[in-house]
Every structure is written in structure tokens, then in C-alpha cells.
Design an enzyme around this catalytic site. Structure first.
Site, PDB file in Angstrom:
ATOM      1  N   THR A 193     -17.556  -4.745  -1.297  1.00 24.44           N
ATOM      2  CA  THR A 193     -16.164  -5.167  -1.314  1.00 24.44           C
ATOM      3  C   THR A 193     -16.005  -6.542  -0.682  1.00 24.44           C
ATOM      4  O   THR A 193     -16.698  -6.883   0.257  1.00 24.44           O
ATOM      5  CB  THR A 193     -15.268  -4.141  -0.588  1.00 24.44           C
ATOM      6  OG1 THR A 193     -15.395  -2.896  -1.235  1.00 24.44           O
ATOM      7  CG2 THR A 193     -13.814  -4.545  -0.567  1.00 24.44           C
ATOM      8  N   ARG A 221     -12.919   7.123 -10.660  1.00 25.02           N
ATOM      9  CA  ARG A 221     -12.628   7.160  -9.215  1.00 25.02           C
ATOM     10  C   ARG A 221     -12.028   5.828  -8.762  1.00 25.02           C
ATOM     11  O   ARG A 221     -12.496   4.756  -9.134  1.00 25.02           O
ATOM     12  CB  ARG A 221     -13.925   7.432  -8.437  1.00 25.02           C
ATOM     13  CG  ARG A 221     -13.763   7.414  -6.910  1.00 25.02           C
ATOM     14  CD  ARG A 221     -14.094   6.066  -6.311  1.00 25.02           C
ATOM     15  NE  ARG A 221     -13.993   6.077  -4.850  1.00 25.02           N
ATOM     16  CZ  ARG A 221     -14.071   4.996  -4.092  1.00 25.02           C
ATOM     17  NH1 ARG A 221     -14.246   3.815  -4.639  1.00 25.02           N
ATOM     18  NH2 ARG A 221     -13.965   5.085  -2.787  1.00 25.02           N
ATOM     19  N   VAL A 222     -10.982   5.890  -7.979  1.00 24.90           N
ATOM     20  CA  VAL A 222     -10.380   4.688  -7.419  1.00 24.90           C
ATOM     21  C   VAL A 222     -10.332   4.845  -5.904  1.00 24.90           C
ATOM     22  O   VAL A 222      -9.929   5.891  -5.394  1.00 24.90           O
ATOM     23  CB  VAL A 222      -8.956   4.467  -7.981  1.00 24.90           C
ATOM     24  CG1 VAL A 222      -8.288   3.287  -7.295  1.00 24.90           C
ATOM     25  CG2 VAL A 222      -9.005   4.237  -9.492  1.00 24.90           C
ATOM     26  N   GLY A 223     -10.754   3.819  -5.184  1.00 25.80           N
ATOM     27  CA  GLY A 223     -10.755   3.862  -3.719  1.00 25.80           C
ATOM     28  C   GLY A 223      -9.541   3.184  -3.127  1.00 25.80           C
ATOM     29  O   GLY A 223      -8.485   3.072  -3.755  1.00 25.80           O
ATOM     30  N   ASP A 224      -9.692   2.705  -1.912  1.00 29.25           N
ATOM     31  CA  ASP A 224      -8.564   2.114  -1.181  1.00 29.25           C
ATOM     32  C   ASP A 224      -8.240   0.684  -1.617  1.00 29.25           C
ATOM     33  O   ASP A 224      -7.119   0.209  -1.428  1.00 29.25           O
ATOM     34  CB  ASP A 224      -8.875   2.096   0.325  1.00 29.25           C
ATOM     35  CG  ASP A 224     -10.120   1.280   0.641  1.00 29.25           C
ATOM     36  OD1 ASP A 224     -11.124   1.404  -0.107  1.00 29.25           O
ATOM     37  OD2 ASP A 224     -10.110   0.516   1.623  1.00 29.25           O
ATOM     38  N   THR A 244     -12.545  -2.906   4.186  1.00 26.48           N
ATOM     39  CA  THR A 244     -13.745  -2.454   3.470  1.00 26.48           C
ATOM     40  C   THR A 244     -14.269  -1.218   4.180  1.00 26.48           C
ATOM     41  O   THR A 244     -14.248  -1.164   5.406  1.00 26.48           O
ATOM     42  CB  THR A 244     -14.843  -3.533   3.421  1.00 26.48           C
ATOM     43  OG1 THR A 244     -16.028  -2.943   2.871  1.00 26.48           O
ATOM     44  CG2 THR A 244     -15.169  -4.114   4.785  1.00 26.48           C
ATOM     45  N   GLY A 245     -14.694  -0.245   3.422  1.00 23.44           N
ATOM     46  CA  GLY A 245     -15.218   0.957   4.072  1.00 23.44           C
ATOM     47  C   GLY A 245     -15.097   2.169   3.195  1.00 23.44           C
ATOM     48  O   GLY A 245     -14.981   2.066   1.974  1.00 23.44           O
ATOM     49  N   GLY A 247     -13.569   4.396   1.230  1.00 23.45           N
ATOM     50  CA  GLY A 247     -12.268   4.265   0.596  1.00 23.45           C
ATOM     51  C   GLY A 247     -11.377   5.486   0.722  1.00 23.45           C
ATOM     52  O   GLY A 247     -10.173   5.360   0.974  1.00 23.45           O
TER      53      GLY A 247
HETATM   54  N1  ASP Z   1     -13.573   0.518   0.130  1.00 18.96           N
HETATM   55  C1  ASP Z   1     -14.315   0.405  -1.105  1.00 18.96           C
HETATM   56  C2  ASP Z   1     -13.987   1.567  -2.004  1.00 18.96           C
HETATM   57  O1  ASP Z   1     -13.746   2.632  -1.497  1.00 18.96           O
HETATM   58  C3  ASP Z   1     -15.784   0.386  -0.901  1.00 18.96           C
HETATM   59  C4  ASP Z   1     -16.297  -0.591   0.072  1.00 18.96           C
HETATM   60  O2  ASP Z   1     -15.565  -1.191   0.849  1.00 18.96           O
HETATM   61  O3  ASP Z   1     -17.519  -0.784   0.007  1.00 18.96           O
HETATM   62  O4  ASP Z   1     -14.034   1.432  -3.194  1.00 18.96           O
END
Ligand code: ASP
Length: 332
Positions: A193, A221-224, A244-245, A247
Site C-alpha cells: 500500500t 475482497r476490499v480492504g480499508d 497501511t496494515g 485492512g
Molecule cells: N491495508 C491494505 C488492505 O487491507 C493492505 C496493506 O496496507 O498492505 O488492502
């Protein structure tokens, strides 16, 4: 509607803060060549955004410029370097928010838009909506004249190898993972990210974030990252944030808004707000990092992983960059 803009301010100090993902990067494990390449890429991103700010451009344009550089590189998990879903496709997410107006735009699960951050911006500026997904987002981006690419544009051998390894081990992986040739770390501890937060000379904040998500994620799939208030948030009354993290946990903790609310309503220093938010995320099994910036130019780059690719540049034009834990160092 009252919109908080500070257009009367003309020469307030500017600042840009960026990240290229948090994770289990450890000093000494990265080859000197890769360390150099990541440092150079962060420097290029900072230079692109800083040029906009010093020319009197807006924080939104600086955020886009900084993120486009990182999306166009195969090194980071966004745009060209995006990871693969389980089904072997790249599904990209991005969002952007303007702190002066609290207008926001996002795209999710897109596979043909070269720069998802530009599409998020187009959604913010040119549509009646905040988020468009999949084919609807792609059709809209094409209508807006954004660059559309064949999905094969996003193929990189490195990411493909990561997917094969993840499938073999039945793991869903975040980025900045071990080299595909190396054993995977004990926990899914790496994040990719990219993100940026900026303050322009008019005193306006903006934030943006862009990602390919997780290697071997379920398609759809959708993250944060494209969720306003989770992966991205900006409000001149509080702060601009990009995350970032993990999600799923960042969504459940409403991470970006959580930190902003602590600054706005509890008047906490931004680093403390970030650490509180990351502790809440840790308590539900997640980890990662946040970059934060207020309208006075105070900033923080916090993470509860062993590293986070990050950098900042202020009006003095001196870039500071960090990859691992510890102080960011000035680029000479
Ligand atoms: N936060 C991102 C997600 O969940 C992944 C990441 O930060 O590496 O898609």
C-alpha cells in the site's frame, strides 16, 4: 454549507508525508540494492509532490502526484506493482479526500485503470458519488479520459511468484513479504500500500491511499484503503491520515477517523492519537501504520510493525526518509 478553506493564507509552510507500506522489514534483510531502490522511489515521490506545493498547487494535487510515482513503480503494492488475487488477477483500490471541503472519492476492485488514485479523484470531482467499484468504476474512468490499460499491464513475475507460494502454503499475505525464494514469516505481517498526506500553502489538508490489497485475497475482497474514515481521511479541523496494515481490522477500528477524532475532540497530539489507534487495532489482532498531518504542519509517521517505508518533506525542501524502525534520515 460552510466549507472551511483557508484561501486567505498564502504562504503557510507546506508539508508532504508519504508511506509505501508497513511490515516486517528488518534492517540487514533487504539487499543494499533494494534498499537503495526503495529509498530512491520514496525520494522521487516526495520530489513530485513537493514541486506541486512549492509552485502554489493544492494539497490534493500534491497527494496525487506523490502517489502516481509510487503506483507507476513495480516496487510497491499499488498500480504497476499490485499483488494478485487467488484467481490470478489484480484488483486495485484507492481513495482520496480533500480536507477543506471534506469531499472524497474512491474506487475499488479495478483491474484496468493505470492510476487508481486519479480515478478516485475523478469520482470525487466529476461524479455524484463517493465510491465506484469494478466495471462501473472502470467505465467511468474511461469516460473521464483516464489511462486504461490491459489487465496484463499489472503482471510482474515477482508478484506472480508470491501468489504461487501463498497458494501452496494456503496463506493470504500482505505485502513487503519475504522474497518468494525465502520462507514466509511466521505471521502474515507484511503490508504494502502507498499513501500521502499534504498541507498546501493555503493551509488545506488532503490525504490519499492506493493498494493492490493482499496476495491470494479472495476476488472481490476490499480492504480499508478505499474506505473513507478507515484507510483515508482529511479534515482541516483535525488532520489528514493515510493508513497501511491489516485492512479488515483498520475498517473495524475506523482507523483514520478514529485518529482524527482523538485530535479534534480530545485535543490529543497526533502521534498519541496514532498510537492509541494502533493499540486498538493490535487488540483486535491487526497491525500496520499511519501517517498523519495537521493544518499547522505537525506530522507523525507511526507503526507497530518492525518497519514502514516512509518519508516527508517540508518547505525547506529537505527530504527525510525511513525504512525500518528508528529515526528518519535526511537525504543528502
Ligand atoms: N491495508 C491494505 C488492505 O487491507 C493492505 C496493506 O496496507 O498492505 O488492502
Amino acid at each position: 454549507m460552510t466549507v472551511q478553506t483557508n484561501r486567505s493564507k498564502k504562504d503557510a509552510p507546506t508539508r508532504l508525508v508519504i508511506h509505501g507500506g508497513a511490515g516486517a522489514m528488518v534492517r540487514g534483510k533487504l539487499t543494499p540494492e533494494r534498499e537503495f531502490a526503495f529509498t530512491q522511489l520514496l525520494a522521487q515521490s516526495l520530489t513530485a509532490g513537493h514541486a506541486i506545493l512549492t509552485a502554489g498547487g493544492s494539497s490534493i494535487d500534491a497527494v496525487i502526484a506523490a502517489i502516481v510515482v509510487m503506483e507507476d513503480s513495480p516496487l510497491l503494492n499499488a498500480g504497476k506493482g499490485a499483488v494478485f488475487t487467488h484467481t490470478g488477477i489484480n484488483e486495485l483500490d484507492a481513495s482520496i479526500m480533500d480536507g477543506a471541503t471534506r469531499m472524497a472519492g474512491a474506487v475499488a476492485a479495478v483491474s484496468t485503470i493505470r492510476n487508481p488514485i486519479r480515478a478516485a479523484h475523478a469520482v470525487m470531482k466529476k461524479s455524484k458519488h463517493v465510491m465506484l467499484i469494478g466495471q462501473g468504476a472502470e467505465a467511468f474512468a474511461a469516460e473521464q479520459g483516464l489511462e486504461i490499460v490491459d489487465p496484463s499491464y499489472f503482471f510482474t513475475q515477482f508478484r506472480w511468484n508470491q501468489l504461487q507460494k501463498a497458494i501452496t502454503e494456503d496463506r493470504v499475505l500482505r505485502d513487503h513479504d519475504a522474497d518468494p525464494a525465502e520462507p514466509l514469516p511466521g505471521k502474515d505481517k507484511k503490508h504494502g500500500t502507498v499513501g500521502a498526506v499534504a498541507l498546501d500553502r493555503y493551509g488545506n489538508l488532503a490525504a490519499g491511499t492506493s493498494t493492490g490489497g493482499y496476495t491470494n485475497k479472495q476476488f472481490g475482497r476490499v480492504g480499508d484503503t478505499p474506505i473513507i474514515g478507515a484507510g483515508t481521511y482529511a479534515d482541516n479541523h483535525s488532520i489528514a491520515v493515510s493508513a497501511t496494515g491489516s485492512g479488515e481490522m483498520f475498517i473495524r477500528a475506523a482507523a483514520a477517523f478514529n485518529a482524527a477524532a482523538q485530535v479534534r475532540f480530545q485535543q490529543l497530539p497526533i502521534a498519541e492519537a496514532a498510537d492509541n489507534t494502533l493499540s486498538e487495532i493490535a487488540a483486535i489482532g491487526g497491525d500496520g501504520g499511519l501517517i498523519l498531518l495537521d493544518a499547522k504542519g505537525n506530522y507523525a509517521m507511526r507503526f507497530n510493525t518492525s518497519g514502514m517505508y516512509r518519508g516527508t518533506i517540508g518547505s525547506d525542501g529537505v527530504a527525510h526518509i525511513g525504512l525500518f524502525s528508528g529515526e528518519e534520515v535526511p537525504l543528502t
